[in-house]
Design an enzyme around this catalytic site. Structure first.
Site, PDB file in Angstrom:
ATOM      1  N   ARG A  53      32.894  34.292  37.277  1.00  0.00           N
ATOM      2  CA  ARG A  53      33.881  34.753  36.644  1.00  0.00           C
ATOM      3  C   ARG A  53      32.555  36.417  36.562  1.00  0.00           C
ATOM      4  NH1 ARG A  53      37.836  38.577  33.975  1.00  0.00           N
ATOM      5  NH2 ARG A  53      37.140  39.829  31.920  1.00  0.00           N
ATOM      6  N   ASN A  62      31.321  43.081  31.883  1.00  0.00           N
ATOM      7  CA  ASN A  62      32.359  44.091  32.146  1.00  0.00           C
ATOM      8  C   ASN A  62      33.242  44.355  30.119  1.00  0.00           C
ATOM      9  OD1 ASN A  62      33.713  46.725  32.848  1.00  0.00           O
ATOM     10  ND2 ASN A  62      35.199  45.769  32.711  1.00  0.00           N
ATOM     11  N   ARG A  63      32.346  43.159  29.742  1.00  0.00           N
ATOM     12  CA  ARG A  63      32.288  42.944  27.964  1.00  0.00           C
ATOM     13  C   ARG A  63      30.912  43.599  27.668  1.00  0.00           C
ATOM     14  NH1 ARG A  63      36.699  42.596  30.144  1.00  0.00           N
ATOM     15  NH2 ARG A  63      38.210  41.554  29.182  1.00  0.00           N
ATOM     16  N   GLU A  74      43.300  48.022  39.972  1.00  0.00           N
ATOM     17  CA  GLU A  74      43.417  46.773  40.341  1.00  0.00           C
ATOM     18  C   GLU A  74      43.698  46.286  41.014  1.00  0.00           C
ATOM     19  OE1 GLU A  74      42.003  44.149  38.293  1.00  0.00           O
ATOM     20  OE2 GLU A  74      41.132  44.296  36.464  1.00  0.00           O
ATOM     21  N   TYR A 121      45.283  45.562  28.811  1.00  0.00           N
ATOM     22  CA  TYR A 121      45.275  44.119  27.445  1.00  0.00           C
ATOM     23  C   TYR A 121      44.394  45.573  26.729  1.00  0.00           C
ATOM     24  CZ  TYR A 121      42.275  42.217  30.626  1.00  0.00           C
ATOM     25  OH  TYR A 121      41.842  41.774  31.677  1.00  0.00           O
ATOM     26  N   HIS A 162      37.974  47.145  40.310  1.00  0.00           N
ATOM     27  CA  HIS A 162      37.799  45.541  40.589  1.00  0.00           C
ATOM     28  C   HIS A 162      39.827  44.511  41.042  1.00  0.00           C
ATOM     29  CE1 HIS A 162      36.414  45.096  36.430  1.00  0.00           C
ATOM     30  NE2 HIS A 162      35.854  46.509  36.952  1.00  0.00           N
ATOM     31  N   SER A 163      40.388  43.390  40.536  1.00  0.00           N
ATOM     32  CA  SER A 163      41.078  42.572  41.096  1.00  0.00           C
ATOM     33  C   SER A 163      41.952  41.832  39.545  1.00  0.00           C
ATOM     34  CB  SER A 163      40.810  42.538  42.357  1.00  0.00           C
ATOM     35  OG  SER A 163      40.522  41.036  42.067  1.00  0.00           O
ATOM     36  N   TYR A 164      42.275  41.158  39.884  1.00  0.00           N
ATOM     37  CA  TYR A 164      43.961  41.850  41.112  1.00  0.00           C
ATOM     38  C   TYR A 164      44.888  41.900  39.347  1.00  0.00           C
ATOM     39  CZ  TYR A 164      46.190  37.745  39.538  1.00  0.00           C
ATOM     40  OH  TYR A 164      46.356  36.118  38.264  1.00  0.00           O
ATOM     41  N   GLU A 177      36.014  38.344  41.852  1.00  0.00           N
ATOM     42  CA  GLU A 177      37.025  39.077  42.776  1.00  0.00           C
ATOM     43  C   GLU A 177      36.841  40.060  44.355  1.00  0.00           C
ATOM     44  OE1 GLU A 177      38.037  42.340  39.212  1.00  0.00           O
ATOM     45  OE2 GLU A 177      37.841  40.366  37.884  1.00  0.00           O
ATOM     46  N   HIS A 201      33.116  41.848  38.285  1.00  0.00           N
ATOM     47  CA  HIS A 201      33.177  40.551  38.268  1.00  0.00           C
ATOM     48  C   HIS A 201      34.234  40.067  39.675  1.00  0.00           C
ATOM     49  CE1 HIS A 201      35.446  41.883  34.699  1.00  0.00           C
ATOM     50  NE2 HIS A 201      35.190  41.055  33.931  1.00  0.00           N
ATOM     51  N   ALA A 202      33.063  38.201  39.648  1.00  0.00           N
ATOM     52  CA  ALA A 202      32.262  37.371  40.838  1.00  0.00           C
ATOM     53  C   ALA A 202      33.745  37.512  41.819  1.00  0.00           C
ATOM     54  CB  ALA A 202      31.194  36.553  40.440  1.00  0.00           C
TER      55      ALA A 202
END
Length: 262
Positions: free
Chosen positions: A81, A98-99, A223, A201, A151-153, A26, A23-24
């Protein structure tokens, strides 16, 4: 996209694959991969744990997967993102990388709307970066024993599954591998640990679930800091402590994997 190999040269060894920057926005994620590479190079021969790990295992490191998106956060939109791929029929650009993996793709926690931040893409592995990494992992499947993605956060360490509430086949083993205890030992940073779907989630199409379904039984998503005070805008002063504490967790998992090869 470049994959950096770290290990003592010689015969093919079991490997740990680690990627950052899916993800861009992060930014702490690519910072950690760079930190890891530096530590691997600079402490080999002086740090007993790192030396032993590099003697017995290879580390395959991708410092930034989503290169175009990451670059865009530096030049145009700090909160971007997704990737920057074009979506036919709309001005909305990008897919959530990431999907986009073949793990319950677009079933839950993902969107079919190209304008959504969680757009799953038109098809599985539509994103060149996702396909490139997936192809590489498939080609090295016989030696890759663990998959780590940064990843974050949120301060969480997650493991499969995220696309289903079903538990991983080795769930109890993953539960017992509580790397967050090591992580918190340096600065007292509190992390939450557990399966993705119930811990953060439900989300389909994630890389860790895909890697696990490919047969990599140790697959983790980190994360990193923080829990929301700064969010994606983590200040520079927190880069070093975040990387230092995360390094302890990565070493812990890596040592465990090296002692439980399959």
């Amino acid at each position: 996209m470049h994959i950096f190999l770290f290990g003592k040269t010689g015969s093919v060894k079991p490997a740990i694959f680690m990627d950052c920057g899916i993800h861009a926005r992060e930014w702490i994620s690519p910072a950690f991969c760079q930190w890891f590479v530096n530590e691997a190079v600079s402490t080999y021969g002086s740090d007993p744990t790192m030396t032993d790990l590099l003697n017995t295992m290879d580390f395959l490191v991708v410092p930034v997967i989503n290169v175009d998106g990451y670059s865009y956060t530096w030049t145009n939109d700090r909160m971007w993102r997704k990737t920057r791929s074009r979506n036919p029929g709309t001005n909305c650009r990008g897919t959530d990388p990431n999907r986009n993996w073949n793990a319950g793709w677009c079933e839950i926690g993902a969107s079919k709307n190209p304008c959504s931040e969680t757009y799953c893409g038109p098809v599985v592995e539509s994103e060149k970066v996702v396909k490139a990494v997936a192809d590489y992992i498939r080609s090295q499947r016989s030696v890759i024993k663990a998959y780590l993605t940064m990843h974050s956060y949120s301060q969480m360490c997650l493991f499969p599954y995220s696309y289903t509430y079903n538990l991983a086949a080795n769930h109890e083993e993953l539960v017992s591998l509580t790397a967050i205890n090591k992580l918190g030992s340096m600065y007292g940073t509190q992390y939450v640990y557990g399966p993705g779907a119930v811990t953060i989630y439900p989300a389909a199409g994630g890389s860790d679930d895909w890697a696990y379904d490919e047969g990599i039984k140790y697959a983790f998503t980190f994360e990193l800091r923080d829990t929301g005070r700064y969010g994606f805008l983590l200040p520079e002063s927190q880069i070093k402590p975040t990387c230092e504490e995360t390094m302890l967790a990565i070493k812990y998992i890596s040592q465990y994997v090296s002692e439980h090869l399959y």
